[in-house]
Design a protein around this motif. Sequence first.
Motif, PDB file in Angstrom:
ATOM      1  N   ILE A 318       1.864  10.040   4.635  1.00  0.00           N
ATOM      2  CA  ILE A 318       2.966  10.093   3.678  1.00  0.00           C
ATOM      3  C   ILE A 318       3.168   8.731   3.031  1.00  0.00           C
ATOM      4  CG2 ILE A 318       5.462  10.421   3.462  1.00  0.00           C
ATOM      5  CD1 ILE A 318       5.226  12.541   5.656  1.00  0.00           C
ATOM      6  N   ASP A 319       3.083   7.679   3.813  1.00  0.00           N
ATOM      7  CA  ASP A 319       3.237   6.332   3.264  1.00  0.00           C
ATOM      8  C   ASP A 319       2.142   6.045   2.243  1.00  0.00           C
ATOM      9  OD1 ASP A 319       4.629   3.854   3.201  1.00  0.00           O
ATOM     10  OD2 ASP A 319       3.038   2.940   4.383  1.00  0.00           O
ATOM     11  N   ASN A 320       0.906   6.414   2.572  1.00  0.00           N
ATOM     12  CA  ASN A 320      -0.195   6.213   1.628  1.00  0.00           C
ATOM     13  C   ASN A 320      -0.009   7.055   0.373  1.00  0.00           C
ATOM     14  OD1 ASN A 320      -1.495   4.403   3.292  1.00  0.00           O
ATOM     15  ND2 ASN A 320      -2.850   5.914   4.207  1.00  0.00           N
ATOM     16  N   ALA A 321       0.485   8.298   0.561  1.00  0.00           N
ATOM     17  CA  ALA A 321       0.707   9.175  -0.594  1.00  0.00           C
ATOM     18  C   ALA A 321       1.763   8.590  -1.522  1.00  0.00           C
ATOM     19  CB  ALA A 321       1.119  10.565  -0.116  1.00  0.00           C
ATOM     20  N   ARG A 322       2.799   8.020  -0.954  1.00  0.00           N
ATOM     21  CA  ARG A 322       3.838   7.415  -1.795  1.00  0.00           C
ATOM     22  C   ARG A 322       3.287   6.206  -2.548  1.00  0.00           C
ATOM     23  NH1 ARG A 322       9.075   7.729   2.330  1.00  0.00           N
ATOM     24  NH2 ARG A 322       9.641   9.887   1.814  1.00  0.00           N
ATOM     25  N   ARG A 323       2.491   5.389  -1.866  1.00  0.00           N
ATOM     26  CA  ARG A 323       1.888   4.243  -2.548  1.00  0.00           C
ATOM     27  C   ARG A 323       0.954   4.723  -3.656  1.00  0.00           C
ATOM     28  NH1 ARG A 323       0.037   0.184   2.357  1.00  0.00           N
ATOM     29  NH2 ARG A 323       2.075  -0.020   3.385  1.00  0.00           N
ATOM     30  N   PHE A 324       0.167   5.739  -3.348  1.00  0.00           N
ATOM     31  CA  PHE A 324      -0.750   6.295  -4.351  1.00  0.00           C
ATOM     32  C   PHE A 324       0.026   6.838  -5.537  1.00  0.00           C
ATOM     33  CE2 PHE A 324      -2.682  10.150  -6.084  1.00  0.00           C
ATOM     34  CZ  PHE A 324      -3.847   9.624  -6.613  1.00  0.00           C
ATOM     35  N   GLY A 325       1.142   7.524  -5.262  1.00  0.00           N
ATOM     36  CA  GLY A 325       1.954   8.061  -6.353  1.00  0.00           C
ATOM     37  C   GLY A 325       2.458   6.968  -7.274  1.00  0.00           C
ATOM     38  N   ARG A 326       2.886   5.852  -6.689  1.00  0.00           N
ATOM     39  CA  ARG A 326       3.351   4.743  -7.526  1.00  0.00           C
ATOM     40  C   ARG A 326       2.197   4.165  -8.342  1.00  0.00           C
ATOM     41  NH1 ARG A 326       6.457   3.774  -2.732  1.00  0.00           N
ATOM     42  NH2 ARG A 326       4.898   2.302  -1.935  1.00  0.00           N
ATOM     43  N   GLN A 327       1.034   3.999  -7.689  1.00  0.00           N
ATOM     44  CA  GLN A 327      -0.128   3.469  -8.402  1.00  0.00           C
ATOM     45  C   GLN A 327      -0.555   4.431  -9.509  1.00  0.00           C
ATOM     46  OE1 GLN A 327      -3.499   2.461  -5.930  1.00  0.00           O
ATOM     47  NE2 GLN A 327      -4.934   2.795  -7.583  1.00  0.00           N
ATOM     48  N   ARG A 328      -0.554   5.715  -9.194  1.00  0.00           N
ATOM     49  CA  ARG A 328      -0.957   6.717 -10.177  1.00  0.00           C
ATOM     50  C   ARG A 328      -0.019   6.706 -11.380  1.00  0.00           C
ATOM     51  NH1 ARG A 328      -3.556  11.702 -10.431  1.00  0.00           N
ATOM     52  NH2 ARG A 328      -2.531  13.179 -11.830  1.00  0.00           N
ATOM     53  N   ALA A 329       1.289   6.595 -11.115  1.00  0.00           N
ATOM     54  CA  ALA A 329       2.253   6.580 -12.213  1.00  0.00           C
ATOM     55  C   ALA A 329       2.029   5.374 -13.114  1.00  0.00           C
ATOM     56  CB  ALA A 329       3.678   6.575 -11.656  1.00  0.00           C
ATOM     57  N   VAL A 330       1.744   4.202 -12.501  1.00  0.00           N
ATOM     58  CA  VAL A 330       1.482   3.000 -13.288  1.00  0.00           C
ATOM     59  C   VAL A 330       0.231   3.184 -14.139  1.00  0.00           C
ATOM     60  CG1 VAL A 330       0.816   0.574 -13.151  1.00  0.00           C
ATOM     61  CG2 VAL A 330       2.674   1.437 -11.724  1.00  0.00           C
ATOM     62  N   ALA A 331      -0.850   3.689 -13.516  1.00  0.00           N
ATOM     63  CA  ALA A 331      -2.104   3.865 -14.234  1.00  0.00           C
ATOM     64  C   ALA A 331      -1.968   4.878 -15.360  1.00  0.00           C
ATOM     65  CB  ALA A 331      -3.199   4.312 -13.262  1.00  0.00           C
ATOM     66  N   GLU A 332      -1.264   5.978 -15.086  1.00  0.00           N
ATOM     67  CA  GLU A 332      -1.110   7.004 -16.108  1.00  0.00           C
ATOM     68  C   GLU A 332      -0.276   6.479 -17.273  1.00  0.00           C
ATOM     69  OE1 GLU A 332       0.800  11.459 -16.538  1.00  0.00           O
ATOM     70  OE2 GLU A 332       0.053  10.804 -14.580  1.00  0.00           O
TER      71      GLU A 332
END
Length: 568
Positions: A318-332
Motif C-alpha cells: 500500500i505504501d508503494n502504491a501510494r508513492r506510485f500514485g503520486r509519481q504517476r500523477a506528477v508524470a501524467e
Amino acid sequence: MGDQGLSGPAAEPGLWPRVVEQLGTALMVVDPAGRIRAVNPAAERLLGRAATAMRGQDAHELLHRDASGGTLRRERCPLLQALAEGAFARGEGDRYLHGDGHLVTISWSASPLTDDSSVEGMAVLFTDATGDQGVRRERAAYTRALEDRTARLTLVAEITDVLGQTLETDEALARLGRLLVPRLADWAAVDLLAASGQVHRVAVTGPAGREAGLEGRREHLPEAGEADGSPLVQVLSGGDPVLRNEAESATPPGSPLATVHSDFLRAAGATSALTVPLGSGQRITGALTVVRTDPAHPFDAEDVAVVSDIGRRVGLVIDNARRFGRQRAVAEAMQRNLLAPLPQPGRLLLAARYQPAPAGSQVGGDWYDAFELKDGTLALVIGDVVGHDLTAAAGMAQLHGVLRSLAWDHIGPPGAVIDRLDDAMPAITTVPLATLVLARVEGDPHTGPWTLRWTSAGHPPPLLLTPGGDARYLEAGQGLLLGAHLGTGADRPNATQELPPGSTLLLYTDGLVEIPGSDLDTGLRRLRRHALALADAPLDMLCDQLLARMPPGSTDDVALLALRLPMP
C-alpha cells in the motif's frame, strides 16, 4: 495344548509346551471354524480372560470389535478370511475386547496349521499396540502441524507474489481478500489510515466474496476516543496485534470508531478475531482484521505471527502504491502540460487524444504534436519514447522541443529533419530509443490541393480514410527507429501521398493496436475496421470512440492525432 503336531530337532519331551507357556507374546490357536482351541498365559494377561473361559468360544464373536465397540460383520474380519483361505496374514490396529470391557488395540500375525495339506486351524500371535497407536496419533498430530505450517507459509508466499503484481491499492486489497477467505479466515476487513488521520473501511470480504452491504461503510469512519481500548484503535495507534475471543469481544466499545468495528464483528458472527497493523514501526498505513466463526477453531499464536507478517507485507504494498500514485500523477500532469494546443490552420480540422496507461501501469513517453512551420506548412508528429516512467516522460519532452526547433525552418523532406534529430539525440537528450512519424501537409490550408510527405522511424503506419469507404495504411517511408545507430550512411526514406478532399488521416502510437495476448496484425485490422465504421463521425467523436472500443488488457498509454480535410 500338548506337543502333538509340534516337532523340532532332538527336542526333549515337554520342551515345546514350556516354550508356549513362557512365551512373552500372546498366542491363540483357533480351529477351522474359528473357535478358540488354546491360548497361552500371555494371551490371558493381555485379554484379561482365563483360558478356560475362552476355550471353545468363537474368537471373532468373543473378541473382535470395531472402533466404537460394536461387533464387526464376519465377512469384514481379516483373520477369518485368512483362515478360510489357509493363508498367512497380519494386521495393524484391530481391536479386541478386554475382559473388563475396554478395547485393546492389537497388532497380529497368523499362520495356518496344516496336516497333509489340509488346514487344521490357525496360530495367531498378537501384541498390545495401544502405545503404538498413541505414538501414531502423536506422529499424525505432528504431521498435521507441519502441514498447517506449510499451508500458512505457502499462503504468505502466494500473497507476496500476487500483491507484487499490482501497484493499484483497490486491486491489491481485492486480491488479498480472495486469498485470505476462506483459506485462513471466514471474514476479512481492511481499514486504511489517511494522512489526515481519518480512517476508511475500504474492503470487506466474506464467505461469498466481497460484501457490498458491509463495505457500504467506505466513507470516513468516526474518530477514536482518547482512551479507546478497542482492537482497531489500538492497532491504528501503533499498538501490537490484538487477538480476542468471543467473550473478550463482548467488551462495550469506547468510541464511535470502535462501535463500527464491533458492529462488523457481530454481523460476521465472530467467535475469534485478530487485528494486525498494515506496515510496521512508524509507517502504519491501516489495519487488517480477520474473523473466524467456528468456536472449535479459534486463532492461535501461530496465526498471530502469520497474519502479522501478512500485514507487514500488505502495508509495504500500500505504501508503494501510494508513492506510485503520486509519481504517476506528477508524470501524467507533466505529460499533458507538454502536449501543446493544436492549431487550426484554414479549413483543416485537427483533434488529438492522450490516454494514460490503465491503473497499475506506469505513465509512458507517448506524445503528439501539430504546429505550423516557418513557410506556413502544417507539421504533424506522433512519437513514442521507450520506457514507462518519469524518465520516459522527460525524454518525450526533450525530443518534443528539439524536433520543433529542427523542423521549424526546414523546407526539405521530413527524413532529413529526423536524420539530424537522430544525430543530436545522444548529445542533448537522455532518450535511448524512440519511434515517431514526422509529416508535412503541403497545400493551401483553405483550398488545397493537399499532399502528405512523411517519414517513419520504426513507428506504426498512418491510416488514411478516404471518401467512398476506403481505409489503408501508408506503409511507405519506413526507416530505422531513433537511437539504432547502425551506421548505414543512407538518408532516411520519405514518402508522398495525395490527400483527397474529405479524407481523414490518423496517426497513433502502438498502445492503440498492441494488446497483450494479441498480435500486431490483429490490432491493425481491428483499428481499420473501427475507423471505417466511424469515418463519417465528427472528428472528436471519432477519436473518443476509437479509444472506447479498445479491448481490455492494454498496459500502455496511447497518443492519437487526427486530421480531416474539408470537402470542396
